[in-house]
Design a protein around this motif. Structure first.
Motif, PDB file in Angstrom:
ATOM      1  N   THR A 118       0.815  -1.221   0.000  1.00 30.29           N
ATOM      2  CA  THR A 118       0.000   0.000   0.000  1.00 30.29           C
ATOM      3  C   THR A 118       0.846   1.267   0.000  1.00 30.29           C
ATOM      4  O   THR A 118       0.308   2.367  -0.119  1.00 30.29           O
ATOM      5  CB  THR A 118      -0.935   0.042   1.217  1.00 30.29           C
ATOM      6  OG1 THR A 118      -0.155   0.136   2.422  1.00 30.29           O
ATOM      7  CG2 THR A 118      -1.819  -1.196   1.263  1.00 30.29           C
ATOM      8  N   ASP A 119       2.150   1.134   0.135  1.00 34.15           N
ATOM      9  CA  ASP A 119       3.024   2.304   0.207  1.00 34.15           C
ATOM     10  C   ASP A 119       3.084   3.025  -1.134  1.00 34.15           C
ATOM     11  O   ASP A 119       3.082   2.397  -2.201  1.00 34.15           O
ATOM     12  CB  ASP A 119       4.434   1.880   0.603  1.00 34.15           C
ATOM     13  CG  ASP A 119       4.482   1.246   1.978  1.00 34.15           C
ATOM     14  OD1 ASP A 119       4.409   1.994   2.969  1.00 34.15           O
ATOM     15  OD2 ASP A 119       4.584  -0.004   2.038  1.00 34.15           O
ATOM     16  N   THR A 120       3.161   4.357  -1.088  1.00 34.40           N
ATOM     17  CA  THR A 120       3.294   5.190  -2.278  1.00 34.40           C
ATOM     18  C   THR A 120       4.407   6.204  -2.028  1.00 34.40           C
ATOM     19  O   THR A 120       5.112   6.138  -1.026  1.00 34.40           O
ATOM     20  CB  THR A 120       1.975   5.916  -2.596  1.00 34.40           C
ATOM     21  OG1 THR A 120       1.597   6.715  -1.464  1.00 34.40           O
ATOM     22  CG2 THR A 120       0.853   4.924  -2.894  1.00 34.40           C
ATOM     23  N   GLY A 121       4.579   7.135  -2.957  1.00 37.90           N
ATOM     24  CA  GLY A 121       5.553   8.203  -2.772  1.00 37.90           C
ATOM     25  C   GLY A 121       6.991   7.755  -2.834  1.00 37.90           C
ATOM     26  O   GLY A 121       7.836   8.220  -2.077  1.00 37.90           O
ATOM     27  N   TYR A 122       7.278   6.890  -3.776  1.00 39.65           N
ATOM     28  CA  TYR A 122       8.645   6.379  -3.869  1.00 39.65           C
ATOM     29  C   TYR A 122       9.639   7.412  -4.385  1.00 39.65           C
ATOM     30  O   TYR A 122      10.843   7.163  -4.344  1.00 39.65           O
ATOM     31  CB  TYR A 122       8.679   5.127  -4.737  1.00 39.65           C
ATOM     32  CG  TYR A 122       8.201   3.885  -4.011  1.00 39.65           C
ATOM     33  CD1 TYR A 122       9.088   3.078  -3.317  1.00 39.65           C
ATOM     34  CD2 TYR A 122       6.858   3.527  -4.026  1.00 39.65           C
ATOM     35  CE1 TYR A 122       8.658   1.931  -2.662  1.00 39.65           C
ATOM     36  CE2 TYR A 122       6.409   2.384  -3.367  1.00 39.65           C
ATOM     37  CZ  TYR A 122       7.317   1.599  -2.688  1.00 39.65           C
ATOM     38  OH  TYR A 122       6.879   0.471  -2.036  1.00 39.65           O
ATOM     39  N   ASP A 123       9.169   8.542  -4.862  1.00 36.34           N
ATOM     40  CA  ASP A 123      10.098   9.603  -5.217  1.00 36.34           C
ATOM     41  C   ASP A 123      10.689  10.261  -3.975  1.00 36.34           C
ATOM     42  O   ASP A 123      11.579  11.116  -4.084  1.00 36.34           O
ATOM     43  CB  ASP A 123       9.414  10.655  -6.101  1.00 36.34           C
ATOM     44  CG  ASP A 123       8.199  11.294  -5.446  1.00 36.34           C
ATOM     45  OD1 ASP A 123       7.592  10.682  -4.530  1.00 36.34           O
ATOM     46  OD2 ASP A 123       7.839  12.418  -5.854  1.00 36.34           O
TER      47      ASP A 123
END
Length: 741
Positions: A123-128
């Protein structure tokens, strides 16, 4: 980096072999079929040899031998004095007795203030703003207490880390969706690629990342990058995003690294071609010249069959950031300024990054050529002499290259504050060469430029200018008769004698008696045999790989000729000494598919890392420590396959004092990337894609994951049933000594 004998789920586009040139191979021989278990599978003739926070991980050992001290040692040190690590299939990271390995930075870890902790459940996002996936090449850049560059700092530094590709089954709750891909999934995957600059600082003797550091930077598959060198503004780089051909977006499949003498990071773009979709019939919309080039770089199509993309990012919508991954001719312009027909030509370079300035301009240095770049190793800087940069093209039957700078080295540039400008000076002008290995142990560097009649008059592809040569270096190598090699990957320069070591990982297409597009054995790539993995899996070609060693004539970086030998042949210890285990490896030394190779600037130890699919029924991938000698310290080996023989100059066979297994990684991993503190007392390595052969259909059942590392060792969320994560590992010696002693 990839395992062509046993490809993981996420690496199916890595087994490239698009070199159909008729370039020469030295020693023609007949077919050899040999089990690595030592059983001869057919009647053949005989062969003659003349001749590194928070969680501690497992430590164990095998036999122990003292080594002969080799400079530069310190008083009371013995290089390779540790107990060898045994081969193992355990889902953990194993180091010798007396050493501790600690995970310090893993896929999804927050890199900036305010970013939430990684849940590791898809569910994790924001890999930038997080660590990317599949950690690969890595370099250490020291920082002073005040935050200035300090090449001798052992307590504070920046790590420049490549994120090569992704394990998509673990990035999403249920694995990747079918095509057309949801935009949210594609955004995650694009951001998981690229490079990270992350600060690390030592507290109570151990390093940890500094999440709020102003030095931290994430470069992704969407970051804007400037194009420099001879291909800048070239017609083949014109796109809708950059009608002037001077910019592109993103760097992907970043594999090996290099560290410049002026303190910047070089990152190599490796297997990038498969990221782009090309529609069936697209060849009819292009010139014959363009179709030759696209085929040579792995994107050929027919009227009926398309060149599918690796992840299907082009299917996620009409926005420009997705459309760019479809390189089909769609516009009506003559120059490609209204579509992305030329987008692929913006990938495949060495990218320079100033790690000390998070707002610095990123530059793709086209003068170093365009191919499946691995590492970039510099010759020893000498004032008043040019610099040589050695590189390999990681694909089957590809070439070894070097770039020689037009500018000669000035020691003042080592401490310059405008490091990108220094890069302009050395990396945008010079000569690119490709290697031809002769069967007598000599070789030639052949210049790739329009001044070479073999290139300017090449019938297969009509080169227009030196920018064209830089963009299509592979074709230029074909034109001049470069030697096809067994997947040239990392390279390193010996810190004392300046000799250059190139890993040849393996080649499933190497044959003694080739058919179709297979390639015949030659003196620099002399083995072709049949290997039995497990009970019945057959593997053919140069299954276990080898390491080639080169010495420039006169020790000059700009030399036009060299001598060479094979430093080591990978093999299982029980394999036939006549055809496979030519280096006489023992159980404490045997390995397969050498990939990463880094010399320690502190001890001089040569660290050899593996990315293997052939030996993985016996052991996980590993790292070995070597104390190499010098070119010419061995004898020649003659392989007699019946009616034809091939003779290869070979290095001295290793002893327990000169080659020893130091580290074995968790299940289904690759060991890659290495750097050290200047005092040699802390080593950082990367463990890439553990558990990557877990099927997408098994993502919902942790019991079916083929690895749970590093969660099963206590790092991060998930515990014993965690989704596996790539990670950077810190290795220290319990007595505070230097690594490898």
């Amino acid at each position: 980096m990839n395992k062509p004998f046993d490809l993981p789920l996420s690496a199916h586009f890595d087994e490239e072999d698009s070199n159909t040139s008729t370039n020469p191979n030295f020693g023609s021989v007949l077919k050899a079929r040999l089990s690595r278990r030592g059983m001869l599978r057919s009647t053949l003739g005989s062969a003659m040899t003349a001749a590194f926070g928070s969680v501690a991980l497992t430590a164990c050992g095998g036999s122990d031998d003292d080594s002969n001290p080799v400079p530069p040692t310190q008083p009371s040190e013995t290089l390779l004095g540790f107990t060898a690590v045994a081969k193992t299939l355990a889902d953990t990271a194993t180091v010798p007795t007396g050493y501790t390995a600690t995970v310090v930075y893993a896929t999804g870890d927050a890199m900036f203030a305010g970013v939430s902790a990684f849940k590791n459940d898809g569910t994790d996002t924001g890999y930038d703003r997080r660590s990317g996936d599949c950690h690969d090449g890595m370099e250490y850049f020291g920082l002073s207490a005040s935050g200035a560059p300090d090449p001798i700092s052992n307590d504070r530094a920046l790590l420049g880390i490549n994120f090569e590709y992704i394990t998509p089954q673990f990035l999403h709750v249920n694995g990747p969706s079918a095509r057309p891909r949801p935009a949210g999934e594609t955004d995650i995957e694009v951001d998981c690629h690229g490079v990270g600059i992350v600060e690390i600082s030592k507290t109570a003797g151990k390093f940890a990342t500094v999440q709020a550091s102003t030095f931290n930077r994430r470069i992704t598959g969407a970051t804007e990058i400037e194009i420099t060198g001879p291909a800048r503004a070239h017609a083949a780089l014109v796109t809708k995003f950059s009608p002037t051909g001077t910019r592109t977006r993103g760097t992907v499949n970043n594999c090996g690294t290099g560290k410049t003498p002026w303190g910047t990071l070089l990152t190599g773009e490796e297997n990038w071609a498969g990221y782009f979709y090309r529609a069936a019939g697209d060849n009819q919309k292009r010139t014959a010249n363009a179709n030759v080039a696209l085929a040579r770089y792995g994107r050929s199509v027919t009227d009926a069959a398309a060149a599918s993309s690796r992840y299907g990012w082009e299917t996620s919508g009409t926005q420009d950031k997705y459309a760019r991954w479809d390189m089909s001719v769609k516009g009506v312009s003559a120059d490609g300024s209204d579509d992305y027909r030329n987008e692929i030509n913006g990938q495949g370079y060495i990218v320079e990054i100033d790690p000390y300035l998070a707002t610095s301009v990123l530059k793709k240095r086209t003068a170093l050529g365009r191919y499946a770049h691995e590492s970039a190793a510099f010759s020893k800087p000498v004032a008043g002499k040019p610099l040589a940069i050695y590189m390999g093209d990681d694909a089957q039957n590809e070439y070894v290259y070097k770039f020689v700078t037009s500018a000669t080295w000035s020691q003042a540039d080592a401490t310059a504050t405008d490091r990108v400008a220094v890069g302009d000076k050395y990396l945008d002008q010079g000569k690119l060469y490709v290697a031809r290995f002769n069967d007598d142990g000599t070789g030639n560097w052949i210049e790739l430029s329009m001044s070479n009649p073999a290139i300017s008059g090449y019938a297969t592809y009509a080169f227009t200018d030196n920018g064209d040569v830089a963009i299509h270096s592979r074709i230029a190598g074909d034109a001049v008769g470069a030697t096809k090699m067994d997947r040239p990957e990392w390279c390193g320069v010996h810190p004392t004698n300046g000799e250059i070591y190139f890993t040849m990982t393996n080649n499933s297409n190497r044959r003694v008696a080739p058919t179709g597009t297979q390639t015949q054995v030659n003196a620099a790539n002399p083995r072709a045999y049949t290997d039995i993995k497990g009970v019945s899996t057959t593997q053919q070609g140069n299954v276990n790989g080898h390491i080639v060693r080169v010495r420039e004539n006169g020790g000059e970086p700009g030399a036009s000729s060299f001598t060479w030998d094979v430093y080591l042949f990978g093999a299982e210890s029980t394999a036939s000494p006549s055809f496979v285990n030519l280096s006489g490896l023992t159980a404490d030394q045997d390995f397969s598919s050498p990939d990463g190779l880094v010399f320690s600037p502190s001890t001089g130890i040569c660290w050899i890392q593996t990315d293997d699919g052939a030996f993985t029924d016996v052991t996980n991938c590993m790292m070995l420590a070597a104390v190499p000698g010098a070119l010419g310290d061995g004898e020649k080996v003659t392989l007699n396959y019946g009616t034809t023989t091939v003779t290869t100059p070979m290095g001295k066979k290793p002893t327990p004092n000169t080659l020893k297994r130091f580290f074995v990684g968790p299940a289904n991993n690759e060991i890659t990337g290495l750097c050290e503190t200047p005092d040699g007392k802390v080593m950082f390595i990367n463990v890439q894609h553990p558990g990557d052969d877990t099927a997408v259909t098994d993502v919902g059942d942790p019991a079916k994951f083929t690895s749970h590392w590093p969660g099963n060792s206590g790092y991060g969320a998930g515990g014993a049933t965690a989704r596996p994560r790539s990670a950077t590992v810190m290795i220290t010696k319990n007595d505070g000594g230097r690594i490898g002693t």
